[in-house]
Design an enzyme around this catalytic site. Structure first.
Site, short mmCIF file in Angstrom:
data_model
loop_
_atom_site.label_atom_id
_atom_site.label_comp_id
_atom_site.label_asym_id
_atom_site.label_seq_id
_atom_site.Cartn_x
_atom_site.Cartn_y
_atom_site.Cartn_z
N HIS A 29 0.85 -1.19 0.00
CA HIS A 29 0.00 0.00 0.00
C HIS A 29 0.89 1.25 0.00
O HIS A 29 2.11 1.13 -0.15
CB HIS A 29 -0.94 -0.01 1.21
CG HIS A 29 -0.23 -0.30 2.50
ND1 HIS A 29 0.63 0.59 3.08
CD2 HIS A 29 -0.23 -1.40 3.29
CE1 HIS A 29 1.10 0.07 4.20
NE2 HIS A 29 0.61 -1.16 4.34
N HIS A 32 4.24 1.39 1.76
CA HIS A 32 5.32 0.65 1.09
C HIS A 32 5.89 1.47 -0.07
O HIS A 32 7.09 1.45 -0.34
CB HIS A 32 4.80 -0.69 0.56
CG HIS A 32 4.40 -1.65 1.65
ND1 HIS A 32 3.10 -2.04 1.85
CD2 HIS A 32 5.15 -2.29 2.59
CE1 HIS A 32 3.05 -2.88 2.87
NE2 HIS A 32 4.27 -3.04 3.34
N GLY A 145 9.71 1.21 8.31
CA GLY A 145 8.77 2.28 8.65
C GLY A 145 8.73 2.56 10.14
O GLY A 145 8.87 1.65 10.96
N ASP A 148 6.08 0.88 12.85
CA ASP A 148 6.54 -0.24 13.66
C ASP A 148 7.83 0.18 14.37
O ASP A 148 8.92 -0.32 14.09
CB ASP A 148 6.78 -1.47 12.77
CG ASP A 148 5.49 -1.91 12.10
OD1 ASP A 148 4.61 -2.40 12.80
OD2 ASP A 148 5.35 -1.72 10.88
N GLN A 151 9.91 -2.48 16.16
CA GLN A 151 10.60 -3.34 15.18
C GLN A 151 11.86 -2.63 14.65
O GLN A 151 12.94 -3.23 14.56
CB GLN A 151 9.65 -3.66 14.05
CG GLN A 151 10.31 -4.28 12.83
CD GLN A 151 9.31 -4.75 11.80
OE1 GLN A 151 8.72 -5.79 11.97
NE2 GLN A 151 9.11 -4.00 10.73
N SER A 183 -1.57 0.50 7.03
CA SER A 183 -1.15 -0.84 7.45
C SER A 183 -1.91 -1.86 6.61
O SER A 183 -3.07 -1.65 6.26
CB SER A 183 -1.50 -1.03 8.93
OG SER A 183 -1.50 -2.41 9.25
N SER A 184 -1.24 -2.97 6.32
CA SER A 184 -1.93 -4.02 5.54
C SER A 184 -3.14 -4.54 6.31
O SER A 184 -4.10 -5.03 5.73
CB SER A 184 -0.98 -5.18 5.26
OG SER A 184 0.16 -4.69 4.59
N ARG A 185 -3.09 -4.43 7.64
CA ARG A 185 -4.20 -4.96 8.45
C ARG A 185 -5.43 -4.05 8.42
O ARG A 185 -6.51 -4.47 8.83
CB ARG A 185 -3.73 -5.19 9.88
CG ARG A 185 -2.78 -6.37 9.99
CD ARG A 185 -2.58 -6.85 11.41
NE ARG A 185 -1.95 -8.16 11.44
CZ ARG A 185 -0.63 -8.37 11.56
NH1 ARG A 185 0.20 -7.35 11.65
NH2 ARG A 185 -0.16 -9.60 11.58
O1 PAF Z 1 7.24 -5.01 8.88
C1 PAF Z 1 7.08 -6.04 8.20
O2 PAF Z 1 6.39 -6.05 7.17
C2 PAF Z 1 7.71 -7.33 8.68
O3 PAF Z 1 7.73 -7.41 10.06
C3 PAF Z 1 9.10 -7.60 8.08
C4 PAF Z 1 10.09 -6.53 8.51
C5 PAF Z 1 9.01 -7.62 6.57
C6 PAF Z 1 9.63 -8.95 8.55
O4 PAF Z 1 8.80 -10.00 8.17
#
Ligand code: PAF
Length: 275
Positions: A29, A32, A145, A148, A151, A183-185
């Site tokens: 989306h 990305h 991004g 997250d 992450q 978000s994809s969700r």
């Molecule tokens: O953020 C994501 O889409 C995922 O956690 C990632 C970094 C591709 C790892 O699977």
């Protein structure tokens, strides 16, 4: 655009150009697109932009949405082509993981709070797959991004502690017109949930601009705004230090307000830096 599905092919390709990697789980989306745009800018005319699409089973906690996670293969391929991606790495799960795998990558400090508390094992899955993608695709740079945020912090820590020679670029959160973080969700939300989910960004903005000093006042204000919509079910709202991700008691430079809220079965996360 070259599409590669095996590790052997990805590793055997002769390469003279520096590579910028955008790791994704697909269902691409506009956030990305921004990651790819930043990657392209960083790669420059002589560099290569690689996107990986892999729905990583290891990072889904048991009983969550691994099976239902959207996998619009054709649309994602078109998306990458239109975005000017040079290489699409799209392996199958059996290509990336041996059935009797027994080695994992685990970050042991930043992973224990926030999302890590609510989703045990999630960040071990993320670190393991990101480390594998780094080894397979050997990028010089990778983009992640800021939605997250945890992450991103954990990947940076992994890169530092395990000496990956890769620059990690943080890309600001991309939002829909009403402020909801892309978000994809989001596509799981029904119409009413989608409408109400805009409260998350409103709550973050209200809490960040209220000029409160104590963490509990900031958190209470965000919770109050979120509670004004019926369908929101708060998992956590926390004020933390953006480096250590440890809770702070008073607002100080580098504080981050992070939240996770369920709308129906859909768990959304977002965050904001406090001024
Ligand atoms: O953020 C994501 O889409 C995922 O956690 C990632 C970094 C591709 C790892 O699977």
């Amino acid at each position: 655009m070259k599409i590669v599905t095996t590790i052997a092919e990805a590793q055997s390709r002769q390469r003279s150009k520096p590579r910028v990697l955008v790791p994704t789980m697909g269902a691409l989306h506009k956030a990305h697109l921004e990651l790819i745009r930043v990657a392209r800018e960083r790669a420059g005319p002589n560099g290569e932009v690689a996107v990986s699409i892999f729905v990583n089973p290891l990072q889904f906690v048991p009983g969550s949405d691994y099976e239902q996670y959207p996998r619009p293969e054709k649309a994602d391929e078109e998306f990458c082509r239109n975005a000017g991606v040079d290489l699409l790495f799209r392996p199958a799960a059996r290509e990336l993981y041996f059935e009797d795998r027994s080695a994992y990558v685990e970050e042991a400090s930043l992973s224990s709070v926030l999302e890590g508390k609510s989703r045990p094992g999630h960040f071990r899955g993320v670190c393991t797959v990101v480390a594998k993608l780094f080894n397979i695709l050997a990028p010089e740079v990778a983009t992640f991004g800021e939605k997250d945020f945890q992450q991103l912090a954990i990947v940076r820590r992994m890169v530092r502690d395990l000496n990956f020679k890769i620059d990690i670029i943080a890309v600001p959160t991309v939002r829909e017109d009403d402020g909801l973080a892309c978000s994809s969700r989001n596509r799981y939300l029904n119409l009413e949930e989608r409408k109400q989910a805009a409260v998350l960004h409103k709550a973050l903005l209200a809490a960040a601009s209220a000029n409160k000093r104590s963490a509990s006042d900031v958190v209470d204000l965000a919770r109050k705004v979120i509670s004004e919509v019926q369908l929101a079910d708060i998992d956590y709202v926390e004020l933390v230090d953006a480096e250590t991700l440890q809770p702070v008691e008073m607002v100080r430079p580098n504080s981050l307000l992070a939240l996770a809220v369920l709308f129906g079965k859909t768990r959304l996360i977002d965050n904001i830096r406090l001024p």
